[in-house]
Design a protein around this motif. Structure first.
Motif, mmCIF file in Angstrom:
data_model
loop_
_atom_site.group_PDB
_atom_site.id
_atom_site.type_symbol
_atom_site.label_atom_id
_atom_site.label_comp_id
_atom_site.label_asym_id
_atom_site.label_seq_id
_atom_site.Cartn_x
_atom_site.Cartn_y
_atom_site.Cartn_z
ATOM 1 N N LYS A 1 0.835 -1.217 0.000
ATOM 2 C CA LYS A 1 0.000 0.000 0.000
ATOM 3 C C LYS A 1 0.870 1.268 0.000
ATOM 4 O O LYS A 1 1.662 1.484 0.911
ATOM 5 N N PRO A 2 0.723 2.130 -1.020
ATOM 6 C CA PRO A 2 1.534 3.354 -1.072
ATOM 7 C C PRO A 2 0.959 4.429 -0.151
ATOM 8 O O PRO A 2 -0.241 4.435 0.129
ATOM 9 N N SER A 3 1.817 5.361 0.271
ATOM 10 C CA SER A 3 1.347 6.489 1.085
ATOM 11 C C SER A 3 0.589 7.472 0.200
ATOM 12 O O SER A 3 0.660 7.429 -1.040
ATOM 13 N N ASN A 4 -0.078 8.413 0.864
ATOM 14 C CA ASN A 4 -0.809 9.459 0.148
ATOM 15 C C ASN A 4 0.144 10.280 -0.748
ATOM 16 O O ASN A 4 -0.209 10.654 -1.871
ATOM 17 N N TRP A 5 1.346 10.560 -0.251
ATOM 18 C CA TRP A 5 2.336 11.319 -1.029
ATOM 19 C C TRP A 5 2.587 10.624 -2.369
ATOM 20 O O TRP A 5 2.568 11.235 -3.441
ATOM 21 N N ARG A 6 2.814 9.320 -2.288
ATOM 22 C CA ARG A 6 3.128 8.571 -3.499
ATOM 23 C C ARG A 6 1.944 8.565 -4.471
ATOM 24 O O ARG A 6 2.115 8.696 -5.683
ATOM 25 N N LEU A 7 0.736 8.470 -3.935
ATOM 26 C CA LEU A 7 -0.442 8.474 -4.820
ATOM 27 C C LEU A 7 -0.659 9.850 -5.443
ATOM 28 O O LEU A 7 -1.132 9.972 -6.576
ATOM 29 N N ARG A 8 -0.291 10.896 -4.708
ATOM 30 C CA ARG A 8 -0.400 12.245 -5.300
ATOM 31 C C ARG A 8 0.594 12.415 -6.444
ATOM 32 O O ARG A 8 0.291 13.008 -7.474
ATOM 33 N N LEU A 9 1.814 11.889 -6.255
ATOM 34 C CA LEU A 9 2.815 11.975 -7.336
ATOM 35 C C LEU A 9 2.354 11.168 -8.548
ATOM 36 O O LEU A 9 2.519 11.586 -9.694
ATOM 37 N N LEU A 10 1.746 10.024 -8.292
ATOM 38 C CA LEU A 10 1.220 9.189 -9.376
ATOM 39 C C LEU A 10 0.120 9.930 -10.145
ATOM 40 O O LEU A 10 0.149 10.020 -11.382
ATOM 41 N N GLY A 11 -0.856 10.451 -9.421
ATOM 42 C CA GLY A 11 -2.009 11.101 -10.060
ATOM 43 C C GLY A 11 -1.597 12.310 -10.888
ATOM 44 O O GLY A 11 -2.063 12.500 -12.015
#
Ligand code: F3S
Length: 406
Positions: A223-233
């Motif tokens: 499970k990625p952190s919120n930071w990582r998902l923001r960079l992805l999006g």
């Protein structure tokens, strides 16, 4: 498209010229996308705020609107400007640019916009609820609120978001409708060895393979952190104009793969490992031995992200000749200033700027040529927005710090 009596009167100009222009634009957009009708919204977020990106044309438009007494009807925040409004001289922003930028912001405020000046208004200033329909224009915020909050927005341009803010309505179409929010591309990711910056590279890779109407469904091994998902999006939005993704077991409309997919057919499947990301970095970004700047905060850094960077810099000093800048919102910056981490960052030589970012500030005019960043959206846009005068390499923050601080 069905219109109420009141909407027809708006079109006919009974509520003034600007309301008529706004509703006509939205009706045209709705007709092109088979919308049945307009629906009311309570909030909007506008792009088109940096003088670097919108220039005198936007100034003229806003001056006309203000002198005609236009007022935004709903709660509306605005995107980053071309400089930190309080510390623009510390960024070496040319004074004539600063004057025009300040006027642009004053005009937005006169219209009734809240000067959040951030691309991450969903953290504090403008946070929609699950299922709420909104009109957001910043592409990274569009992906975030659709995917991680479960609010509903289409990917608006500056003018249609502004029109929605003027009349408080949007056409009922696209991602506002549940049936259009199911995923159609499955992306199985072994992210066990991913750093935070690899999530941006993943976004560039997947975005490049898709079209804007696609909605990828990611399944992560860890499970990625919120930071990582923001960079992805943000990176998905940059390379593929993607407006939404699902992450199985993580995002609110993807409890399972079946729920995320709904009745939509899976048209494609990708299996991605760390080795696939090297090609992305080699294909799209530069290799730089020695940067003159490190830029973090695309999208605007959250408090947790800044704390994490501070922990890595504890007791260290950044090499002379490298500008290490973090970009965030004024709200987050005020919070950081109340924490011990602020002194750690200051002593290390970090500067934190609010209201702006590395893409929409005129960094090419202040001598910056070689940049390291952990954000792939920034790496994607900086060369384009800077007339190709700047090279950018994507690196994880831990590697950056180990190479330029001791
Ligand atoms: Fe935000 Fe600027 Fe990146 S507006 S998403 S920090 S390009």
């Amino acid at each position: 498209m069905y219109l109420t009596r009141e909407e027809e009167r708006m079109i006919d100009g009974e509520y003034g010229e600007w309301v008529a222009k706004a509703i006509r634009l939205l009706v045209k957009l709705g007709e092109l996308n088979n919308a049945e009708r307009l629906v009311e919204i309570k909030r909007a977020h506008l792009s088109g705020v940096s003088y670097k990106t919108v220039g005198d044309a936007a100034l003229d438009l806003l001056r006309d609107m203000v002198s005609d007494g236009v007022k935004l009807k709903i709660y509306t925040t605005i995107n980053p400007a071309g400089m930190d409004l309080l510390n623009w001289d510390e960024m070496d922003i040319p004074p004539d640019f600063a004057e025009k930028q300040k006027e642009l912001i004053r005009l937005y405020i006169k219209l009734g916009a809240k000067p959040a000046l951030t691309c991450a208004p969903y953290i504090f200033e403008n946070k929609p609820d699950f299922g709420e329909r909104v009109a957001f224009a910043e592409s990274s915020a569009v992906v975030y609120v659709n995917s991680l909050i479960g609010a509903r927005t289409n990917r608006h341009g500056s003018l249609d978001a502004l029109s929605s803010a003027i009349i408080g309505k949007v056409p009922l179409m696209g991602l506002l409708l549940k049936e259009n929010r199911y995923g159609n591309v499955f992306v199985d990711v072994n992210n066990e060895k991913f750093s935070e910056s690899d999530f941006g590279l993943l976004g560039i890779l997947v975005g490049n393979e898709l079209s804007p109407s696609d909605i990828p469904i990611f399944r992560f091994k860890r499970k990625p952190s919120n930071w990582r998902l923001r960079l992805l999006g943000a990176a998905l939005a940059a390379s593929g104009a993607i407006a939404m993704f699902h992450a199985v077991g993580i995002t609110p409309e993807a409890k399972t793969l079946e729920v995320a997919q709904g009745d939509r057919e899976l048209e494609d499947k990708f299996v991605i490992d760390i080795s696939d990301l090297k090609t992305v970095a080699d294909t799209y970004f530069s290799k730089i031995d020695s940067p003159d700047a490190v830029f973090i905060g695309c999208p605007h850094a959250s408090l947790d992200e800044i704390r994490e960077i501070g922990m890595l810099l504890r007791g260290k000093k950044i090499r002379d000749g490298v500008r290490f800048w973090i970009f965030t919102s004024r709200y987050i910056l005020e919070q950081v200033k109340n924490e011990p981490i602020y002194n750690i960052l200051e002593n290390a030589g970090v500067k934190i700027f609010a209201d702006t970012c590395m893409v929409v500030a005129p960094i090419e005019e202040i001598g910056i040529r070689k940049v390291w960043t952990n954000g792939s959206k920034a790496a994607w846009y900086i060369p384009k927005f800077a007339g190709r005068k700047i090279q950018v390499e994507v690196k994880p923050i831990s590697e950056i710090i180990s190479m330029i601080a001791e």
